[in-house]
Scaffold this motif. Structure first.
Motif, PDB file in Angstrom:
ATOM      1  N   GLU A 172      70.430  56.185  38.137  1.00 12.85           N
ATOM      2  CA  GLU A 172      70.848  57.180  37.139  1.00 12.85           C
ATOM      3  C   GLU A 172      72.143  56.799  36.431  1.00 12.85           C
ATOM      4  O   GLU A 172      72.456  57.343  35.381  1.00 12.85           O
ATOM      5  CB  GLU A 172      70.969  58.570  37.772  1.00 12.85           C
ATOM      6  CG  GLU A 172      72.022  58.698  38.860  1.00 12.85           C
ATOM      7  CD  GLU A 172      71.534  58.285  40.249  1.00 12.85           C
ATOM      8  OE1 GLU A 172      72.330  58.462  41.204  1.00 12.85           O
ATOM      9  OE2 GLU A 172      70.406  57.775  40.386  1.00 12.85           O
ATOM     10  N   ARG A 173      72.902  55.857  36.965  1.00 12.78           N
ATOM     11  CA  ARG A 173      74.144  55.412  36.315  1.00 12.78           C
ATOM     12  C   ARG A 173      74.021  54.006  35.751  1.00 12.78           C
ATOM     13  O   ARG A 173      74.959  53.482  35.170  1.00 12.78           O
ATOM     14  CB  ARG A 173      75.307  55.465  37.318  1.00 12.78           C
ATOM     15  CG  ARG A 173      75.580  56.888  37.801  1.00 12.78           C
ATOM     16  CD  ARG A 173      76.775  56.954  38.696  1.00 12.78           C
ATOM     17  NE  ARG A 173      77.999  56.843  37.915  1.00 12.78           N
ATOM     18  CZ  ARG A 173      79.218  56.809  38.442  1.00 12.78           C
ATOM     19  NH1 ARG A 173      79.373  56.870  39.745  1.00 12.78           N
ATOM     20  NH2 ARG A 173      80.280  56.701  37.682  1.00 12.78           N
ATOM     21  N   ASN A 174      72.869  53.395  35.916  1.00 12.38           N
ATOM     22  CA  ASN A 174      72.693  51.989  35.570  1.00 12.38           C
ATOM     23  C   ASN A 174      72.545  51.728  34.075  1.00 12.38           C
ATOM     24  O   ASN A 174      72.764  50.608  33.638  1.00 12.38           O
ATOM     25  CB  ASN A 174      71.473  51.417  36.307  1.00 12.38           C
ATOM     26  CG  ASN A 174      71.412  49.910  36.226  1.00 12.38           C
ATOM     27  OD1 ASN A 174      72.425  49.231  36.354  1.00 12.38           O
ATOM     28  ND2 ASN A 174      70.240  49.393  35.982  1.00 12.38           N
ATOM     29  N   HIS A 175      72.179  52.707  33.294  1.00 14.10           N
ATOM     30  CA  HIS A 175      71.899  52.462  31.877  1.00 14.10           C
ATOM     31  C   HIS A 175      72.823  53.265  30.961  1.00 14.10           C
ATOM     32  O   HIS A 175      72.425  53.678  29.885  1.00 14.10           O
ATOM     33  CB  HIS A 175      70.430  52.762  31.578  1.00 14.10           C
ATOM     34  CG  HIS A 175      69.509  51.933  32.413  1.00 14.10           C
ATOM     35  ND1 HIS A 175      69.301  50.595  32.184  1.00 14.10           N
ATOM     36  CD2 HIS A 175      68.784  52.239  33.514  1.00 14.10           C
ATOM     37  CE1 HIS A 175      68.471  50.119  33.086  1.00 14.10           C
ATOM     38  NE2 HIS A 175      68.153  51.092  33.915  1.00 14.10           N
ATOM     39  N   VAL A 176      74.054  53.452  31.382  1.00 17.00           N
ATOM     40  CA  VAL A 176      75.042  54.162  30.565  1.00 17.00           C
ATOM     41  C   VAL A 176      75.728  53.175  29.626  1.00 17.00           C
ATOM     42  O   VAL A 176      75.531  51.965  29.723  1.00 17.00           O
ATOM     43  CB  VAL A 176      76.087  54.878  31.454  1.00 17.00           C
ATOM     44  CG1 VAL A 176      75.424  55.909  32.358  1.00 17.00           C
ATOM     45  CG2 VAL A 176      76.886  53.884  32.274  1.00 17.00           C
ATOM     46  N   ASP A 177      76.556  53.670  28.748  1.00 16.40           N
ATOM     47  CA  ASP A 177      77.340  52.818  27.855  1.00 16.40           C
ATOM     48  C   ASP A 177      78.534  52.282  28.640  1.00 16.40           C
ATOM     49  O   ASP A 177      79.478  53.010  28.935  1.00 16.40           O
ATOM     50  CB  ASP A 177      77.796  53.636  26.649  1.00 16.40           C
ATOM     51  CG  ASP A 177      78.651  52.842  25.673  1.00 16.40           C
ATOM     52  OD1 ASP A 177      78.913  51.640  25.923  1.00 16.40           O
ATOM     53  OD2 ASP A 177      79.056  53.425  24.661  1.00 16.40           O
ATOM     54  N   ALA A 189      81.556  42.624  31.260  1.00 24.45           N
ATOM     55  CA  ALA A 189      81.049  41.357  31.795  1.00 24.45           C
ATOM     56  C   ALA A 189      80.078  41.594  32.951  1.00 24.45           C
ATOM     57  O   ALA A 189      79.319  40.698  33.312  1.00 24.45           O
ATOM     58  CB  ALA A 189      82.202  40.476  32.267  1.00 24.45           C
ATOM     59  N   MET A 190      80.089  42.784  33.513  1.00 26.44           N
ATOM     60  CA  MET A 190      79.173  43.124  34.604  1.00 26.44           C
ATOM     61  C   MET A 190      77.948  43.880  34.106  1.00 26.44           C
ATOM     62  O   MET A 190      77.229  44.498  34.873  1.00 26.44           O
ATOM     63  CB  MET A 190      79.906  43.981  35.651  1.00 26.44           C
ATOM     64  CG  MET A 190      80.976  43.240  36.412  1.00 26.44           C
ATOM     65  SD  MET A 190      80.302  41.914  37.437  1.00 26.44           S
ATOM     66  CE  MET A 190      79.382  42.827  38.650  1.00 26.44           C
ATOM     67  N   PHE A 191      77.700  43.850  32.815  1.00 23.78           N
ATOM     68  CA  PHE A 191      76.611  44.610  32.192  1.00 23.78           C
ATOM     69  C   PHE A 191      75.702  43.657  31.447  1.00 23.78           C
ATOM     70  O   PHE A 191      76.160  42.816  30.677  1.00 23.78           O
ATOM     71  CB  PHE A 191      77.208  45.639  31.221  1.00 23.78           C
ATOM     72  CG  PHE A 191      76.259  46.725  30.807  1.00 23.78           C
ATOM     73  CD1 PHE A 191      76.007  47.796  31.650  1.00 23.78           C
ATOM     74  CD2 PHE A 191      75.632  46.679  29.581  1.00 23.78           C
ATOM     75  CE1 PHE A 191      75.144  48.813  31.260  1.00 23.78           C
ATOM     76  CE2 PHE A 191      74.772  47.686  29.191  1.00 23.78           C
ATOM     77  CZ  PHE A 191      74.529  48.754  30.028  1.00 23.78           C
ATOM     78  N   TRP A 192      74.397  43.747  31.687  1.00 25.07           N
ATOM     79  CA  TRP A 192      73.422  42.934  30.957  1.00 25.07           C
ATOM     80  C   TRP A 192      73.213  43.572  29.590  1.00 25.07           C
ATOM     81  O   TRP A 192      72.519  44.580  29.476  1.00 25.07           O
ATOM     82  CB  TRP A 192      72.079  42.891  31.676  1.00 25.07           C
ATOM     83  CG  TRP A 192      72.041  42.222  32.999  1.00 25.07           C
ATOM     84  CD1 TRP A 192      71.832  42.824  34.193  1.00 25.07           C
ATOM     85  CD2 TRP A 192      72.193  40.829  33.272  1.00 25.07           C
ATOM     86  NE1 TRP A 192      71.846  41.892  35.197  1.00 25.07           N
ATOM     87  CE2 TRP A 192      72.063  40.658  34.659  1.00 25.07           C
ATOM     88  CE3 TRP A 192      72.427  39.710  32.474  1.00 25.07           C
ATOM     89  CZ2 TRP A 192      72.152  39.418  35.273  1.00 25.07           C
ATOM     90  CZ3 TRP A 192      72.510  38.476  33.090  1.00 25.07           C
ATOM     91  CH2 TRP A 192      72.375  38.339  34.464  1.00 25.07           C
ATOM     92  N   GLY A 197      71.648  47.331  31.468  1.00 27.62           N
ATOM     93  CA  GLY A 197      71.914  47.739  32.845  1.00 27.62           C
ATOM     94  C   GLY A 197      72.933  46.824  33.477  1.00 27.62           C
ATOM     95  O   GLY A 197      73.291  45.791  32.922  1.00 27.62           O
ATOM     96  N   TYR A 198      73.406  47.194  34.657  1.00 27.94           N
ATOM     97  CA  TYR A 198      74.458  46.430  35.330  1.00 27.94           C
ATOM     98  C   TYR A 198      73.894  45.268  36.141  1.00 27.94           C
ATOM     99  O   TYR A 198      72.773  45.325  36.648  1.00 27.94           O
ATOM    100  CB  TYR A 198      75.257  47.350  36.270  1.00 27.94           C
ATOM    101  CG  TYR A 198      76.140  48.292  35.529  1.00 27.94           C
ATOM    102  CD1 TYR A 198      77.421  47.918  35.145  1.00 27.94           C
ATOM    103  CD2 TYR A 198      75.705  49.557  35.183  1.00 27.94           C
ATOM    104  CE1 TYR A 198      78.248  48.776  34.448  1.00 27.94           C
ATOM    105  CE2 TYR A 198      76.517  50.438  34.489  1.00 27.94           C
ATOM    106  CZ  TYR A 198      77.791  50.044  34.124  1.00 27.94           C
ATOM    107  OH  TYR A 198      78.597  50.892  33.431  1.00 27.94           O
ATOM    108  N   LYS A 199      74.710  44.219  36.251  1.00 26.12           N
ATOM    109  CA  LYS A 199      74.421  43.104  37.142  1.00 26.12           C
ATOM    110  C   LYS A 199      74.756  43.560  38.558  1.00 26.12           C
ATOM    111  O   LYS A 199      75.881  43.990  38.802  1.00 26.12           O
ATOM    112  CB  LYS A 199      75.271  41.879  36.792  1.00 26.12           C
ATOM    113  CG  LYS A 199      75.093  41.402  35.370  1.00 26.12           C
ATOM    114  CD  LYS A 199      76.093  40.299  35.054  1.00 26.12           C
ATOM    115  CE  LYS A 199      76.015  39.902  33.592  1.00 26.12           C
ATOM    116  NZ  LYS A 199      76.992  38.882  33.238  1.00 26.12           N
ATOM    117  N   PHE A 200      73.847  43.467  39.428  1.00 26.50           N
ATOM    118  CA  PHE A 200      74.033  43.933  40.811  1.00 26.50           C
ATOM    119  C   PHE A 200      74.643  45.313  40.829  1.00 26.50           C
ATOM    120  O   PHE A 200      75.573  45.613  41.454  1.00 26.50           O
ATOM    121  CB  PHE A 200      74.917  42.951  41.617  1.00 26.50           C
ATOM    122  CG  PHE A 200      74.217  41.633  41.866  1.00 26.50           C
ATOM    123  CD1 PHE A 200      73.198  41.552  42.776  1.00 26.50           C
ATOM    124  CD2 PHE A 200      74.595  40.522  41.167  1.00 26.50           C
ATOM    125  CE1 PHE A 200      72.568  40.351  42.990  1.00 26.50           C
ATOM    126  CE2 PHE A 200      73.974  39.307  41.383  1.00 26.50           C
ATOM    127  CZ  PHE A 200      72.946  39.222  42.302  1.00 26.50           C
TER     128      PHE A 200
END
Length: 200
Positions: A172-177, A189-192, A197-200
């Motif tokens: 639920e927090r993986n696809h925020v801005d 840098a931790m966001f694809w 979404g986030y890296k790891f």
């Protein structure tokens, strides 16, 4: 899976395997029943924790889970080239070593689990923590100078035999801005960018 990804997964697994729980003196007044992860909702786990705290008089202790970044049997360091890395025995020069964890729980001898209420700081938000072993030096120039190898929070005082957590950011927090998210989720840098979404 590309070699870099398999080595990164192996390095993350090595760091996870080295986690250890260390009680430290409490430095703030513990909070009692309620919304433990700050998401505005009380889940069944939070309700159970609230009841446990009520019965125990909110007798909490602060716990630190300490991690060590390692590549195989060697300590991780930016700028170090690792020989014989991964299943193929490749030569590897890492450029980053950071990952998120969430849902941290301590395990009692009877196998029951207690949620760790994370301290809120630059590396922890809600129930998400960033472990950051790179220091923005050499080939790790896409990172930050600040490092973090500790997850810190509070649990009811007691005997614990293990720890459990989930690698990555909750769905639920993986696809925020990421550019508008609170720290540590604001590290672009931790966001694809191409996947949202986030890296790891």
């Amino acid at each position: 899976m590309p070699l870099l990804d398999s080595v990164r997964v192996a390095a993350v697994a090595a760091a996870i395997a080295l986690a250890s729980a260390v009680p430290v003196p409490a430095q703030e007044t513990p909070l009692c029943p309620g919304d433990l992860d700050g998401d505005g909702q009380v889940t069944s786990d939070e309700l159970v924790t609230a009841v446990e705290r009520s019965l125990s008089g909110c007798d909490l202790e602060t716990v630190e889970l300490r991690f060590r970044g390692r590549v195989g049997d060697q300590p991780f360091a930016c700028g170090t080239t690792y020989e014989n890395a991964g299943a193929s025995g490749a030569r590897w020069l890492p450029t980053d070593f950071r990952f998120y964890v969430h849902g941290v729980r301590l395990i009692r001898a009877d196998r029951s689990e207690v949620a760790l209420r994370l301290e809120q700081n630059a590396f922890q938000n809600g129930d998400v923590a960033l472990l950051d072993f790179e220091d923005d030096s050499g080939p790790c120039s896409n990172g930050t100078a600040a490092t973090n190898a500790v997850v810190r929070g509070q649990v009811p005082r007691g005997e614990y035999t293990g720890v459990r957590f989930v690698l990555g950011v909750p769905f639920e927090r993986n696809h925020v801005d990421a550019s508008a998210a609170p720290s540590p989720l604001n590290l672009t840098a931790m966001f694809w960018g191409w996947r949202g979404g986030y890296k790891f």
